[in-house]
Design a protein around this motif. Structure first.
Motif, PDB file in Angstrom:
ATOM      1  N   SER A  48       0.830  -1.208   0.000  1.00  0.00           N
ATOM      2  CA  SER A  48       0.000   0.000   0.000  1.00  0.00           C
ATOM      3  C   SER A  48       0.864   1.257   0.000  1.00  0.00           C
ATOM      4  N   ASP A  49       0.241   2.374  -0.344  1.00  0.00           N
ATOM      5  CA  ASP A  49       0.869   3.704  -0.249  1.00  0.00           C
ATOM      6  C   ASP A  49       2.252   3.759  -0.903  1.00  0.00           C
ATOM      7  N   ILE A  50       2.342   3.193  -2.095  1.00  0.00           N
ATOM      8  CA  ILE A  50       3.645   3.190  -2.783  1.00  0.00           C
ATOM      9  C   ILE A  50       3.886   4.573  -3.389  1.00  0.00           C
ATOM     10  N   THR A  51       5.003   5.199  -3.022  1.00  0.00           N
ATOM     11  CA  THR A  51       5.332   6.498  -3.622  1.00  0.00           C
ATOM     12  C   THR A  51       6.800   6.527  -4.017  1.00  0.00           C
ATOM     13  N   LEU A  52       7.047   7.081  -5.200  1.00  0.00           N
ATOM     14  CA  LEU A  52       8.421   7.367  -5.617  1.00  0.00           C
ATOM     15  C   LEU A  52       8.446   8.862  -5.918  1.00  0.00           C
ATOM     16  N   ASP A  53       9.134   9.644  -5.086  1.00  0.00           N
ATOM     17  CA  ASP A  53       9.055  11.098  -5.274  1.00  0.00           C
ATOM     18  C   ASP A  53      10.159  11.599  -6.213  1.00  0.00           C
ATOM     19  N   ASP A  54      10.127  12.885  -6.489  1.00  0.00           N
ATOM     20  CA  ASP A  54      11.069  13.476  -7.452  1.00  0.00           C
ATOM     21  C   ASP A  54      12.516  13.407  -6.975  1.00  0.00           C
ATOM     22  N   ASN A  55      12.695  13.216  -5.672  1.00  0.00           N
ATOM     23  CA  ASN A  55      14.045  13.120  -5.132  1.00  0.00           C
ATOM     24  C   ASN A  55      14.576  11.689  -5.117  1.00  0.00           C
ATOM     25  N   CYS A  56      13.750  10.752  -5.655  1.00  0.00           N
ATOM     26  CA  CYS A  56      14.155   9.338  -5.753  1.00  0.00           C
ATOM     27  C   CYS A  56      14.047   8.589  -4.425  1.00  0.00           C
ATOM     28  N   TYR A  57      13.111   8.996  -3.574  1.00  0.00           N
ATOM     29  CA  TYR A  57      12.841   8.237  -2.353  1.00  0.00           C
ATOM     30  C   TYR A  57      11.626   7.354  -2.622  1.00  0.00           C
ATOM     31  N   MET A  79      19.750   2.642  -2.176  1.00  0.00           N
ATOM     32  CA  MET A  79      19.828   2.088  -3.536  1.00  0.00           C
ATOM     33  C   MET A  79      21.167   2.364  -4.210  1.00  0.00           C
ATOM     34  N   ASP A  80      21.887   3.396  -3.757  1.00  0.00           N
ATOM     35  CA  ASP A  80      23.130   3.764  -4.449  1.00  0.00           C
ATOM     36  C   ASP A  80      24.297   2.897  -3.999  1.00  0.00           C
ATOM     37  N   THR A  81      25.353   2.898  -4.808  1.00  0.00           N
ATOM     38  CA  THR A  81      26.599   2.239  -4.413  1.00  0.00           C
ATOM     39  C   THR A  81      27.710   3.285  -4.311  1.00  0.00           C
ATOM     40  N   ALA A  82      28.809   2.875  -3.677  1.00  0.00           N
ATOM     41  CA  ALA A  82      29.887   3.799  -3.308  1.00  0.00           C
ATOM     42  C   ALA A  82      30.578   4.392  -4.534  1.00  0.00           C
ATOM     43  N   PHE A  83      31.093   5.579  -4.337  1.00  0.00           N
ATOM     44  CA  PHE A  83      31.817   6.291  -5.393  1.00  0.00           C
ATOM     45  C   PHE A  83      33.226   5.709  -5.573  1.00  0.00           C
ATOM     46  N   ASP A  84      33.702   5.001  -4.548  1.00  0.00           N
ATOM     47  CA  ASP A  84      35.083   4.512  -4.520  1.00  0.00           C
ATOM     48  C   ASP A  84      35.423   3.545  -5.650  1.00  0.00           C
ATOM     49  N   TYR A  85      34.410   2.822  -6.163  1.00  0.00           N
ATOM     50  CA  TYR A  85      34.711   1.761  -7.119  1.00  0.00           C
ATOM     51  C   TYR A  85      33.537   1.584  -8.064  1.00  0.00           C
ATOM     52  N   SER A  86      33.821   1.190  -9.305  1.00  0.00           N
ATOM     53  CA  SER A  86      32.771   1.088 -10.314  1.00  0.00           C
ATOM     54  C   SER A  86      31.673   0.092  -9.924  1.00  0.00           C
ATOM     55  N   GLY A  87      30.444   0.462 -10.234  1.00  0.00           N
ATOM     56  CA  GLY A  87      29.307  -0.428 -10.045  1.00  0.00           C
ATOM     57  C   GLY A  87      28.620  -0.702 -11.372  1.00  0.00           C
ATOM     58  N   GLY A 168      11.400   1.986   3.268  1.00  0.00           N
ATOM     59  CA  GLY A 168      11.918   3.170   2.586  1.00  0.00           C
ATOM     60  C   GLY A 168      13.263   2.864   1.938  1.00  0.00           C
ATOM     61  N   PHE A 169      13.371   3.160   0.634  1.00  0.00           N
ATOM     62  CA  PHE A 169      14.638   2.987  -0.080  1.00  0.00           C
ATOM     63  C   PHE A 169      15.116   4.361  -0.526  1.00  0.00           C
ATOM     64  N   THR A 170      16.357   4.696  -0.158  1.00  0.00           N
ATOM     65  CA  THR A 170      16.849   6.062  -0.359  1.00  0.00           C
ATOM     66  C   THR A 170      17.972   6.115  -1.392  1.00  0.00           C
ATOM     67  N   PRO A 171      18.165   7.275  -2.018  1.00  0.00           N
ATOM     68  CA  PRO A 171      19.326   7.482  -2.883  1.00  0.00           C
ATOM     69  C   PRO A 171      20.466   8.110  -2.069  1.00  0.00           C
ATOM     70  N   ASP A 172      21.658   8.138  -2.635  1.00  0.00           N
ATOM     71  CA  ASP A 172      22.750   9.012  -2.169  1.00  0.00           C
ATOM     72  C   ASP A 172      23.219   8.812  -0.728  1.00  0.00           C
ATOM     73  N   GLU A 173      23.013   7.608  -0.188  1.00  0.00           N
ATOM     74  CA  GLU A 173      23.499   7.366   1.175  1.00  0.00           C
ATOM     75  C   GLU A 173      25.012   7.422   1.228  1.00  0.00           C
ATOM     76  N   GLU A 174      25.654   6.880   0.195  1.00  0.00           N
ATOM     77  CA  GLU A 174      27.119   6.764   0.218  1.00  0.00           C
ATOM     78  C   GLU A 174      27.806   8.119   0.174  1.00  0.00           C
ATOM     79  N   ILE A 175      27.099   9.147  -0.226  1.00  0.00           N
ATOM     80  CA  ILE A 175      27.706  10.476  -0.230  1.00  0.00           C
ATOM     81  C   ILE A 175      27.115  11.325   0.901  1.00  0.00           C
ATOM     82  N   GLY A 176      26.520  10.635   1.887  1.00  0.00           N
ATOM     83  CA  GLY A 176      26.076  11.295   3.115  1.00  0.00           C
ATOM     84  C   GLY A 176      24.800  12.103   2.986  1.00  0.00           C
TER      85      GLY A 176
END
Ligand SMILES: [Zn+2]
Length: 405
Positions: A48-57, A79-87, A168-176
């Motif tokens: 229920s209540d599925i939302t994907l907003d413009d900020n990618c949450y 959802m994101d992976t680290a900048f340190d190494y290719s994904g 909740g699935f978030t973007p940009d965790e690896e860059i804080g």
């Protein structure tokens, strides 16, 4: 549990690397590809209540299946992976019934128990590794696969009573930035767990208090042939300053609950030398003392070299979530009991860094961190065992079950 593996393998196909160099939200638009794929999966599951907003949450809810009032709880992954190494173009290797020997990662790298003794805990298990050219992305796609597999399990077993389960699935965790646009109110949980830790049993609700000190030394550049009693070399003053900082309180000389001062970056010339220091401590009062220590050092140098030679700016970055989680001891106890019900020994460890859970905790959503089962995140040696992922699924189901009493 074959679905757990299928899920994980399908998510790692998406290149979702975030990038600290971009100020957009999300930092890289390719993160939306996975978000849309997951949204379709949530729809198929019938949440229920599925939302994907413009900020990618991406958020959704599994409604309560009991008439009893139960505190709504949440599970969060990034959802994101680290900048340190290719994904990009991740091609996982699946090694069934691991025999304890060295594993070739492509033609150049070797995943060896001699170097990574944690491999010994994976004997006989189904190991998932990289092919040496990318990271794996178990951080944090394993968390997403585990949460959705647990949700699917709860839906297939209506005899297990639970309250509202928010995901909740978030973007940009690896860059804080994963908590930046997280709408706690819309999410709807009273507390949550990030499923973003390492080895089985890991349970974390303490992280550093973090501040940074930016110190600029202002010198005076004069031709070295004519500079007697005139030149002020900012680099030499900076070197003297560094020399007076405690040598046994650096990242390389501390562990567990010890804090430190860390000279992170310098930019130097005769006329101006800039130092970037990181200040870290688990204890709030100690952290304040560290800040005062730096202020006093700067003042002493200004007395010696003249007012204004050194300028200082201290900024707080994030705080220890312990103060927000500890008054709600039941959140920790619930995770501990859920692990014990799955025959997992809780390993409570402080995080010598930050976490999105800390930021969420201060935004009003107390949010400790629970294991995914993965090892060696952010590089080509990353690996995870399917059986350890299954344990995480079990723990998530048990948290939901025990939260309902
Ligand atoms: Zn992570």
């Amino acid at each position: 549990m074959s679905k757990l593996l299928d899920r994980f393998l399908s998510y790692v196909q998406f290149d979702t690397q975030s990038n600290p160099g971009f100020d957009t939200v999300p930092s890289t638009s390719k993160q939306f590809e996975l978000a849309k794929f997951l949204r379709a999966e949530l729809e198929t599951l019938g949440l229920s209540d599925i939302t994907l907003d413009d900020n990618c949450y991406l958020m959704a809810r599994l409604p309560s299946n009991t008439d009893q009032p139960v505190t709504p709880i949440g599970f969060v992954a990034h959802m994101d992976t680290a900048f340190d190494y290719s994904g990009e173009n991740v091609k996982p290797q699946i090694i069934k019934n691991y025999d304890g020997k060295d594993i070739a990662l492509g033609t150049t790298l070797t995943l060896s128990p001699a170097e990574f003794p944690e491999l010994d805990t994976c004997l006989g298990k189904t190991l998932i590794t990289t092919d040496g050219t990318t990271l794996l992305g178990a951080d944090n796609k394993a968390g997403i696969a585990e949460i959705l597999t647990a949700i699917e399990y709860l839906m297939a077993h209506p005899e297990i009573k639970h309250g509202d389960i928010c995901i909740g699935f978030t973007p940009d965790e690896e860059i804080g930035r994963g908590a930046n646009h997280f709408d706690v109110e819309q999410f709807g949980a009273e507390f949550a767990y990030t499923i973003d830790g390492g080895p089985v049993g890991e349970l974390q609700f303490e992280n550093f208090n973090a501040a940074q000190a930016q110190i600029t030394v202002h010198g005076k550049s004069v031709h070295p042939g004519h500079s007697k009693n005139k030149m002020v070399n900012a680099m030499l003053i900076a070197a003297e300053f560094i020399e007076t900082m405690p040598k046994d309180e650096t990242p390389a000389t501390t562990d567990d609950y010890q804090g430190f001062f860390h000279l992170n970056n310098m930019d130097s010339s005769i006329s101006e030398t800039f130092m970037h220091w990181l200040i870290r401590d688990f204890d709030k009062d100690h952290q304040e003392r560290r800040k005062t220590f730096i202020e006093n050092r700067v003042e002493a140098f200004n007395e010696k070299y003249g007012a204004g030679t050194l300028t200082l700016e201290i900024k707080d970055n994030y705080r220890n979530m312990r103060e927000r989680v500890e008054p709600r001891q039941e959140i920790i106890t619930l995770a501990q009991k859920a692990m014990e019900a799955s025959d997992v020994k809780p390993l409570i460890k402080p995080i010598r860094g930050g976490t999105d859970g800390a930021r969420l905790s201060f935004k009003g959503l107390p949010c400790p961190n629970v294991f995914t089962g993965g090892y060696n995140f952010h590089g080509p040696y990353e690996f995870i065992a399917l059986e350890d992922m299954e344990k995480a699924v079990e723990v998530i189901v048990n948290i939901a079950r025990l939260a309902a009493g």
